[in-house]
Design an enzyme around this catalytic site. Sequence first.
Site, mmCIF file in Angstrom:
data_model
loop_
_atom_site.group_PDB
_atom_site.id
_atom_site.type_symbol
_atom_site.label_atom_id
_atom_site.label_comp_id
_atom_site.label_asym_id
_atom_site.label_seq_id
_atom_site.Cartn_x
_atom_site.Cartn_y
_atom_site.Cartn_z
ATOM 1 N N ARG A 181 -7.831 4.503 -5.812
ATOM 2 C CA ARG A 181 -8.044 4.152 -4.508
ATOM 3 C C ARG A 181 -9.312 5.244 -4.099
ATOM 4 O O ARG A 181 -9.145 6.449 -4.489
ATOM 5 C CB ARG A 181 -7.110 4.581 -3.644
ATOM 6 C CG ARG A 181 -7.556 4.453 -2.066
ATOM 7 C CD ARG A 181 -6.104 4.441 -1.097
ATOM 8 N NE ARG A 181 -5.669 3.206 -1.179
ATOM 9 C CZ ARG A 181 -4.759 2.729 -0.117
ATOM 10 N NH1 ARG A 181 -4.178 3.389 0.728
ATOM 11 N NH2 ARG A 181 -4.308 1.555 -0.217
ATOM 12 N N TYR A 189 -8.228 13.853 0.028
ATOM 13 C CA TYR A 189 -7.372 14.676 -0.885
ATOM 14 C C TYR A 189 -8.362 15.178 -1.880
ATOM 15 O O TYR A 189 -9.452 14.652 -1.922
ATOM 16 C CB TYR A 189 -6.086 13.732 -1.337
ATOM 17 C CG TYR A 189 -5.464 13.401 0.140
ATOM 18 C CD1 TYR A 189 -4.806 14.392 0.996
ATOM 19 C CD2 TYR A 189 -4.856 12.135 0.293
ATOM 20 C CE1 TYR A 189 -4.122 14.147 2.099
ATOM 21 C CE2 TYR A 189 -4.329 11.958 1.751
ATOM 22 C CZ TYR A 189 -3.710 12.788 2.255
ATOM 23 O OH TYR A 189 -3.038 12.546 3.440
ATOM 24 N N LEU A 226 -5.910 -2.828 8.326
ATOM 25 C CA LEU A 226 -5.744 -3.863 9.430
ATOM 26 C C LEU A 226 -5.977 -5.178 8.955
ATOM 27 O O LEU A 226 -6.765 -6.268 9.651
ATOM 28 C CB LEU A 226 -7.168 -3.586 10.373
ATOM 29 C CG LEU A 226 -6.875 -2.384 11.168
ATOM 30 C CD1 LEU A 226 -7.918 -2.102 12.330
ATOM 31 C CD2 LEU A 226 -5.461 -2.003 12.011
ATOM 32 N N SER A 284 0.919 -1.263 -0.088
ATOM 33 C CA SER A 284 -0.115 0.027 -0.062
ATOM 34 C C SER A 284 0.997 1.224 0.132
ATOM 35 O O SER A 284 1.898 1.219 0.686
ATOM 36 C CB SER A 284 -0.902 0.098 1.264
ATOM 37 O OG SER A 284 -2.060 0.808 1.240
ATOM 38 N N PRO A 285 0.674 2.130 -0.551
ATOM 39 C CA PRO A 285 1.407 3.591 -0.640
ATOM 40 C C PRO A 285 1.416 4.104 0.899
ATOM 41 O O PRO A 285 0.337 4.074 1.599
ATOM 42 C CB PRO A 285 0.340 4.497 -1.614
ATOM 43 C CG PRO A 285 -0.569 3.613 -2.463
ATOM 44 C CD PRO A 285 -0.870 2.376 -1.537
#
Length: 354
Positions: free
Chosen positions: A229, A181, A300, A21-22
Site C-alpha cells: 500500500r 507510517y 470513498l 481494506s485493513p
Amino acid sequence: MTLFSPLTLRDVTLRNRVGVSPMCQYSSTDGFADDWHLVHLGQFAVGGAAIVFTEATAVLPEARISPHDLGIWQDAHIDMLARIGRFVHAHGAVFGSQLAHAGRKASTMRPWEGGGPLGVDQGGWTPIVAPSAVPFDAGYQTPAALDAEGIARVVRGFARAAERALAADMRILELHGAHGYLLHEFLSPLSNTRTDRYGGSFENRTRLMLEVVAAVRAVWPERLPLSVRLSATDWHDGGWTPDETVALARLLGAGGVDLVDCSSGGAVPRVRIPLGPGYQTAFAERVRRETGVASAAVGLITSPAQADTIVRSGQADVVFLARALLRDPHWPLAAARELHQEISWPKQYERAKL
C-alpha cells in the site's frame, strides 16, 4: 472483466475483485488477536469478500500505533491468527495481513480516547523511531532517527513477521507504505531529511522499502502474492508525488510485488485533500496503465455500480472497501444481486437470495 470476475495472483485465485481494506480495531492486548477479531474478520468472508486483510499488524512491539494494536512480532501471536484464517478460508476468502510499522506516529491513544500522543505514564513508550528526528506534529514525541542497526532491525522485523504469517497459513501479505507510517516516512521528503544513503534522492528514499520487499519476498513463498500500500501523493508541496509512485511501482513489480494498493495522504497533518467519490482511483489507474503491475483502488467507493465501473473500465484490478463493509459486512452479496452477477452464497444464507 467485472467486479465479480475471478482474479489470479501467482497461485492464488480470488473469487471476485472485492477486498477488505485493513481497518484498525484498537482492540488487542499485547498484540494478540481475540474473539473480536475472529467475528470482525470472519463476517467479511461470510459476506462474500475475496480478500480479508487484518488491520495494520505491528512487526515489532514499538511499531504499534497504539498499545491496543494487533501484532505479529512474536510466535505466540500465530495461533489465534491461524484460527481466524481457517474460518476465513473455509468460507471462500483469502486471508492475509497488512504488516506495518508506525514510525513517528507510534505511541498514540485510540481514536475514541482522543487519538493524540500517549505519554509513558499513560501506557505509551519511548523512543519512537523515524527516518529523521522530526515529530509528526506539535505535542508529539520527537522520534529518534534510525541508525544502521535500527534499520536492520526493522527489515528483520518485517521478514520475521512474514514467516509468522506463513505459519498462520496466510495466503497474501500487504506491506504498509502509506499514511505517514515508517516506510512512507522514508519515502517522503516531508519526513525524511537524511543525508546518508537512505535520504535525499529518490533512489535513497526508496531504499528501505525495496530492502523490506526483498527481505519479505525471500521468506514469502513464490506461489503467494505480495501487495504494497502506497500513499500515491502527500497532497503537499515538496512531498511524495504521483510520478514517484509510478516510478516506485515499477521497481516494486520488478522486486516481486504483485499488487499496488493506491491510497494517499497521512505524511503531515492538516493538508487539504479533494475528497469525493473514488478520489484516489486515478492513482490506481495510472499505476496499472503505466507499469503493468496490478493495482487496487480504495477511498470513498460505496456503491456496487461505482465499484463495478472501476473494474470494468480498467481503472483497477481490485477494489478495497472499508466503511462500506463496516456498515454492511455482506456488501458483496447485495452488490452481486444488484448488478445481476454471480456470487456464491453461504448455504446457511441461501434463502435470502430470493
